[in-house]
Design a protein around this motif. Structure first.
Motif, PDB file in Angstrom:
ATOM      1  N   VAL A 187      30.696 -36.932  -9.460  1.00  0.00           N
ATOM      2  CA  VAL A 187      29.970 -35.741  -9.004  1.00  0.00           C
ATOM      3  C   VAL A 187      30.570 -34.490  -9.650  1.00  0.00           C
ATOM      4  CG1 VAL A 187      29.382 -34.290  -7.007  1.00  0.00           C
ATOM      5  CG2 VAL A 187      29.184 -36.786  -6.847  1.00  0.00           C
ATOM      6  N   ASP A 188      31.887 -34.381  -9.672  1.00  0.00           N
ATOM      7  CA  ASP A 188      32.553 -33.222 -10.291  1.00  0.00           C
ATOM      8  C   ASP A 188      32.208 -33.110 -11.775  1.00  0.00           C
ATOM      9  OD1 ASP A 188      33.769 -32.661  -7.854  1.00  0.00           O
ATOM     10  OD2 ASP A 188      35.702 -33.536  -8.434  1.00  0.00           O
ATOM     11  N   GLU A 189      32.266 -34.220 -12.489  1.00  0.00           N
ATOM     12  CA  GLU A 189      32.003 -34.210 -13.926  1.00  0.00           C
ATOM     13  C   GLU A 189      30.544 -33.876 -14.235  1.00  0.00           C
ATOM     14  OE1 GLU A 189      33.415 -37.962 -15.419  1.00  0.00           O
ATOM     15  OE2 GLU A 189      35.508 -37.435 -15.018  1.00  0.00           O
ATOM     16  N   ILE A 190      29.635 -34.393 -13.444  1.00  0.00           N
ATOM     17  CA  ILE A 190      28.218 -34.106 -13.664  1.00  0.00           C
ATOM     18  C   ILE A 190      27.906 -32.665 -13.290  1.00  0.00           C
ATOM     19  CG2 ILE A 190      25.864 -34.703 -12.926  1.00  0.00           C
ATOM     20  CD1 ILE A 190      26.983 -37.645 -12.709  1.00  0.00           C
ATOM     21  N   THR A 191      28.543 -32.145 -12.267  1.00  0.00           N
ATOM     22  CA  THR A 191      28.380 -30.728 -11.920  1.00  0.00           C
ATOM     23  C   THR A 191      28.837 -29.857 -13.086  1.00  0.00           C
ATOM     24  OG1 THR A 191      28.694 -31.174  -9.557  1.00  0.00           O
ATOM     25  CG2 THR A 191      29.025 -28.897 -10.289  1.00  0.00           C
ATOM     26  N   ALA A 192      29.999 -30.160 -13.660  1.00  0.00           N
ATOM     27  CA  ALA A 192      30.520 -29.384 -14.792  1.00  0.00           C
ATOM     28  C   ALA A 192      29.584 -29.483 -15.995  1.00  0.00           C
ATOM     29  CB  ALA A 192      31.922 -29.860 -15.157  1.00  0.00           C
TER      30      ALA A 192
ATOM     31  N   ALA B 283      20.675 -20.469 -10.678  1.00  0.00           N
ATOM     32  CA  ALA B 283      21.142 -21.621  -9.904  1.00  0.00           C
ATOM     33  C   ALA B 283      22.604 -21.411  -9.521  1.00  0.00           C
ATOM     34  CB  ALA B 283      20.995 -22.891 -10.714  1.00  0.00           C
ATOM     35  N   THR B 284      22.938 -21.777  -8.309  1.00  0.00           N
ATOM     36  CA  THR B 284      24.318 -21.640  -7.841  1.00  0.00           C
ATOM     37  C   THR B 284      25.084 -22.933  -8.119  1.00  0.00           C
ATOM     38  OG1 THR B 284      23.833 -22.526  -5.647  1.00  0.00           O
ATOM     39  CG2 THR B 284      23.550 -20.143  -5.944  1.00  0.00           C
ATOM     40  N   GLU B 285      26.399 -22.854  -8.025  1.00  0.00           N
ATOM     41  CA  GLU B 285      27.213 -24.056  -8.181  1.00  0.00           C
ATOM     42  C   GLU B 285      26.839 -25.067  -7.097  1.00  0.00           C
ATOM     43  OE1 GLU B 285      31.835 -25.582  -8.483  1.00  0.00           O
ATOM     44  OE2 GLU B 285      31.442 -23.436  -8.524  1.00  0.00           O
ATOM     45  N   GLU B 286      26.501 -24.585  -5.917  1.00  0.00           N
ATOM     46  CA  GLU B 286      26.080 -25.467  -4.822  1.00  0.00           C
ATOM     47  C   GLU B 286      24.800 -26.226  -5.200  1.00  0.00           C
ATOM     48  OE1 GLU B 286      24.361 -24.899  -0.345  1.00  0.00           O
ATOM     49  OE2 GLU B 286      26.090 -23.662  -0.906  1.00  0.00           O
ATOM     50  N   ASP B 287      23.846 -25.537  -5.846  1.00  0.00           N
ATOM     51  CA  ASP B 287      22.618 -26.196  -6.310  1.00  0.00           C
ATOM     52  C   ASP B 287      22.947 -27.294  -7.317  1.00  0.00           C
ATOM     53  OD1 ASP B 287      20.877 -24.448  -4.884  1.00  0.00           O
ATOM     54  OD2 ASP B 287      20.879 -23.009  -6.549  1.00  0.00           O
ATOM     55  N   MET B 288      23.856 -26.973  -8.251  1.00  0.00           N
ATOM     56  CA  MET B 288      24.214 -27.934  -9.287  1.00  0.00           C
ATOM     57  C   MET B 288      24.962 -29.126  -8.714  1.00  0.00           C
ATOM     58  SD  MET B 288      25.202 -25.437 -12.403  1.00  0.00           S
ATOM     59  CE  MET B 288      24.835 -23.728 -12.069  1.00  0.00           C
ATOM     60  N   ARG B 289      25.827 -28.873  -7.744  1.00  0.00           N
ATOM     61  CA  ARG B 289      26.572 -29.966  -7.106  1.00  0.00           C
ATOM     62  C   ARG B 289      25.634 -30.873  -6.310  1.00  0.00           C
ATOM     63  NH1 ARG B 289      31.430 -31.419  -6.964  1.00  0.00           N
ATOM     64  NH2 ARG B 289      32.246 -32.710  -5.297  1.00  0.00           N
ATOM     65  N   ALA B 290      24.658 -30.285  -5.638  1.00  0.00           N
ATOM     66  CA  ALA B 290      23.690 -31.082  -4.879  1.00  0.00           C
ATOM     67  C   ALA B 290      22.888 -31.985  -5.815  1.00  0.00           C
ATOM     68  CB  ALA B 290      22.758 -30.171  -4.086  1.00  0.00           C
ATOM     69  N   ALA B 291      22.497 -31.458  -6.970  1.00  0.00           N
ATOM     70  CA  ALA B 291      21.763 -32.266  -7.948  1.00  0.00           C
ATOM     71  C   ALA B 291      22.653 -33.388  -8.483  1.00  0.00           C
ATOM     72  CB  ALA B 291      21.260 -31.386  -9.092  1.00  0.00           C
TER      73      ALA B 291
ATOM     74  N   THR C  72      26.405 -30.035 -15.925  1.00  0.00           N
ATOM     75  CA  THR C  72      25.195 -29.291 -15.582  1.00  0.00           C
ATOM     76  C   THR C  72      25.410 -27.805 -15.791  1.00  0.00           C
ATOM     77  OG1 THR C  72      24.552 -30.992 -13.989  1.00  0.00           O
ATOM     78  CG2 THR C  72      23.513 -28.821 -13.747  1.00  0.00           C
ATOM     79  N   MET C  73      26.563 -27.308 -15.375  1.00  0.00           N
ATOM     80  CA  MET C  73      26.881 -25.888 -15.565  1.00  0.00           C
ATOM     81  C   MET C  73      26.884 -25.550 -17.057  1.00  0.00           C
ATOM     82  SD  MET C  73      29.903 -25.525 -12.774  1.00  0.00           S
ATOM     83  CE  MET C  73      29.799 -23.875 -12.116  1.00  0.00           C
ATOM     84  N   LYS C  74      27.502 -26.401 -17.849  1.00  0.00           N
ATOM     85  CA  LYS C  74      27.570 -26.187 -19.300  1.00  0.00           C
ATOM     86  C   LYS C  74      26.165 -26.211 -19.908  1.00  0.00           C
ATOM     87  CE  LYS C  74      29.793 -27.995 -23.447  1.00  0.00           C
ATOM     88  NZ  LYS C  74      30.696 -28.994 -23.990  1.00  0.00           N
ATOM     89  N   LEU C  75      25.368 -27.174 -19.502  1.00  0.00           N
ATOM     90  CA  LEU C  75      24.005 -27.287 -20.004  1.00  0.00           C
ATOM     91  C   LEU C  75      23.201 -26.028 -19.690  1.00  0.00           C
ATOM     92  CD1 LEU C  75      21.540 -28.922 -21.122  1.00  0.00           C
ATOM     93  CD2 LEU C  75      21.197 -29.679 -18.770  1.00  0.00           C
TER      94      LEU C  75
END
Length: 74
Positions: free
Chosen positions: A51-56, A17-25, A58-61
Motif C-alpha cells: 500500500v505504501d509503495e503504490i501510494t508513492a 487529490a489528497t494523499e488520503e485519496d491516493m492511499r485509499a486507491a 501514485t503520487m509520482k504519477l
C-alpha cells in the motif's frame, strides 16, 4: 478491475487529490490483487508495504502527468 477506484486527476476530480485519496486507491488495489479485504497477521507487513509503495507511485504519477488543455499548476 477495481471499479471502485476513482480517477484522481482533473477533470474527473476538480480539486487536487489528497494523499488520503491516493492511499485509499492503493488500498483498494492491494485488496483486489491479493484477494484479501484485510490480511492475516503474518501478511500484514507485506500488505502495508505494498500500500505504501503504490501510494508513492501514485503520487509520482499524478505529479508528472500532463493533461492537455488543463491549467498549469503552481
Amino acid at each position: 478491475m477495481c471499479r471502485s477506484i476513482k480517477t484522481l486527476r482533473p477533470p474527473a476530480l476538480p480539486e487536487e487529490a489528497t494523499e488520503e485519496d491516493m492511499r485509499a486507491a492503493a488500498l483498494q488495489y492491494v485488496r483486489k490483487v491479493s484477494g484479501f479485504r484485510a490480511p492475516a497477521a503474518h501478511n500484514r507487513e507485506v500488505f502495508d508495504q505494498a500500500v505504501d509503495e503504490i501510494t508513492a507511485a501514485t503520487m509520482k504519477l499524478l505529479d508528472g502527468v500532463v493533461v492537455r488543455g488543463a491549467a498549469v499548476r503552481d
